[in-house]
Design a protein around this motif. Structure first.
Motif, PDB file in Angstrom:
ATOM      1  N   SER A   1      19.574 -37.233  -3.303  1.00 58.15           N
ATOM      2  CA  SER A   1      18.319 -37.975  -3.149  1.00 58.15           C
ATOM      3  C   SER A   1      17.739 -37.751  -1.763  1.00 58.15           C
ATOM      4  O   SER A   1      16.528 -37.532  -1.612  1.00 58.15           O
ATOM      5  CB  SER A   1      18.542 -39.464  -3.387  1.00 58.15           C
ATOM      6  N   GLY A   2      18.599 -37.812  -0.741  1.00 58.24           N
ATOM      7  CA  GLY A   2      18.133 -37.565   0.624  1.00 58.24           C
ATOM      8  C   GLY A   2      17.585 -36.158   0.791  1.00 58.24           C
ATOM      9  O   GLY A   2      16.558 -35.953   1.435  1.00 58.24           O
ATOM     10  N   LEU A   3      18.237 -35.198   0.193  1.00 61.69           N
ATOM     11  CA  LEU A   3      17.793 -33.811   0.268  1.00 61.69           C
ATOM     12  C   LEU A   3      16.435 -33.632  -0.394  1.00 61.69           C
ATOM     13  O   LEU A   3      15.537 -32.985   0.159  1.00 61.69           O
ATOM     14  CB  LEU A   3      18.834 -32.898  -0.381  1.00 61.69           C
TER      15      LEU A   3
ATOM     16  N   GLU B   1      14.176 -36.001  -0.956  1.00 63.16           N
ATOM     17  CA  GLU B   1      13.161 -36.725  -0.184  1.00 63.16           C
ATOM     18  C   GLU B   1      12.748 -35.925   1.044  1.00 63.16           C
ATOM     19  O   GLU B   1      11.550 -35.831   1.358  1.00 63.16           O
ATOM     20  CB  GLU B   1      13.690 -38.097   0.223  1.00 63.16           C
ATOM     21  N   ARG B   2      13.697 -35.334   1.751  1.00 68.54           N
ATOM     22  CA  ARG B   2      13.364 -34.526   2.924  1.00 68.54           C
ATOM     23  C   ARG B   2      12.535 -33.297   2.531  1.00 68.54           C
ATOM     24  O   ARG B   2      11.620 -32.914   3.236  1.00 68.54           O
ATOM     25  CB  ARG B   2      14.628 -34.094   3.648  1.00 68.54           C
ATOM     26  N   ALA B   3      12.858 -32.715   1.379  1.00 70.98           N
ATOM     27  CA  ALA B   3      12.108 -31.529   0.934  1.00 70.98           C
ATOM     28  C   ALA B   3      10.681 -31.913   0.567  1.00 70.98           C
ATOM     29  O   ALA B   3       9.736 -31.161   0.849  1.00 70.98           O
ATOM     30  CB  ALA B   3      12.811 -30.886  -0.248  1.00 70.98           C
ATOM     31  N   LEU B   4      10.500 -33.101  -0.037  1.00 72.78           N
ATOM     32  CA  LEU B   4       9.148 -33.510  -0.443  1.00 72.78           C
ATOM     33  C   LEU B   4       8.322 -33.972   0.744  1.00 72.78           C
ATOM     34  O   LEU B   4       7.091 -33.884   0.732  1.00 72.78           O
ATOM     35  CB  LEU B   4       9.231 -34.610  -1.509  1.00 72.78           C
ATOM     36  N   ASP B   5       8.973 -34.497   1.770  1.00 72.96           N
ATOM     37  CA  ASP B   5       8.257 -35.000   2.949  1.00 72.96           C
ATOM     38  C   ASP B   5       8.021 -33.918   3.996  1.00 72.96           C
ATOM     39  O   ASP B   5       7.373 -34.184   5.027  1.00 72.96           O
ATOM     40  CB  ASP B   5       9.030 -36.157   3.596  1.00 72.96           C
TER      41      ASP B   5
ATOM     42  N   GLY C   1      28.433 -41.799  -6.457  1.00 67.59           N
ATOM     43  CA  GLY C   1      27.619 -42.411  -5.415  1.00 67.59           C
ATOM     44  C   GLY C   1      27.276 -41.505  -4.248  1.00 67.59           C
ATOM     45  O   GLY C   1      26.090 -41.278  -3.960  1.00 67.59           O
ATOM     46  N   PRO C   2      28.255 -40.966  -3.551  1.00 65.87           N
ATOM     47  CA  PRO C   2      27.948 -40.158  -2.363  1.00 65.87           C
ATOM     48  C   PRO C   2      27.123 -38.908  -2.675  1.00 65.87           C
ATOM     49  O   PRO C   2      26.214 -38.551  -1.936  1.00 65.87           O
ATOM     50  CB  PRO C   2      29.316 -39.770  -1.818  1.00 65.87           C
ATOM     51  N   VAL C   3      27.440 -38.250  -3.768  1.00 64.49           N
ATOM     52  CA  VAL C   3      26.708 -37.027  -4.120  1.00 64.49           C
ATOM     53  C   VAL C   3      25.288 -37.369  -4.540  1.00 64.49           C
ATOM     54  O   VAL C   3      24.335 -36.682  -4.151  1.00 64.49           O
ATOM     55  CB  VAL C   3      27.449 -36.255  -5.234  1.00 64.49           C
ATOM     56  N   ALA C   4      25.091 -38.439  -5.301  1.00 65.62           N
ATOM     57  CA  ALA C   4      23.748 -38.850  -5.717  1.00 65.62           C
ATOM     58  C   ALA C   4      22.901 -39.212  -4.501  1.00 65.62           C
ATOM     59  O   ALA C   4      21.718 -38.860  -4.426  1.00 65.62           O
ATOM     60  CB  ALA C   4      23.825 -40.007  -6.692  1.00 65.62           C
ATOM     61  N   GLU C   5      23.497 -39.916  -3.534  1.00 62.03           N
ATOM     62  CA  GLU C   5      22.753 -40.269  -2.317  1.00 62.03           C
ATOM     63  C   GLU C   5      22.386 -39.027  -1.511  1.00 62.03           C
ATOM     64  O   GLU C   5      21.265 -38.918  -1.004  1.00 62.03           O
ATOM     65  CB  GLU C   5      23.595 -41.206  -1.453  1.00 62.03           C
ATOM     66  N   ALA C   6      23.318 -38.095  -1.396  1.00 63.41           N
ATOM     67  CA  ALA C   6      23.043 -36.870  -0.649  1.00 63.41           C
ATOM     68  C   ALA C   6      21.943 -36.054  -1.319  1.00 63.41           C
ATOM     69  O   ALA C   6      21.051 -35.524  -0.642  1.00 63.41           O
ATOM     70  CB  ALA C   6      24.313 -36.037  -0.521  1.00 63.41           C
TER      71      ALA C   6
END
Length: 77
Positions: free
Chosen positions: A66-68, A70-74, A59-64
């Motif tokens: 995903s956040g990374l 998303e930030r790279a794409l945005d 869970g924590p690694v998958a969320e981190a």
């Protein structure tokens, strides 16, 4: 000329049969070790891959991750 060739062939044959006889008596202790080493290495790599997969899909690694992503794409250039 033929004598020299015959001597070379005899020397080569002696060297070959000596090496084969030495291996048959167990003189070559490393014979077959590479296959066992590859097997152990493959098993170790598969175990490491399984542990790494469990860590990445937790869970924590998958969320981190995903956040990374998303930030790279945005990110604006």
């Amino acid at each position: 000329m033929w004598d020299r060739t015959r001597m070379r062939v005899r020397a080569w044959a002696r060297a070959r049969t000596r090496g084969i006889a030495l291996r048959m008596r167990g003189g070559d202790a490393q014979a077959g070790m590479s296959t066992a080493e590859y097997a152990v290495g493959t098993i170790a790599a598969a175990g490491f891959a399984a542990v790494l997969y469990k860590i990445v899909t937790s869970g924590p690694v998958a969320e981190a991750m995903s956040g990374l992503i998303e930030r790279a794409l945005d990110a604006g250039f």
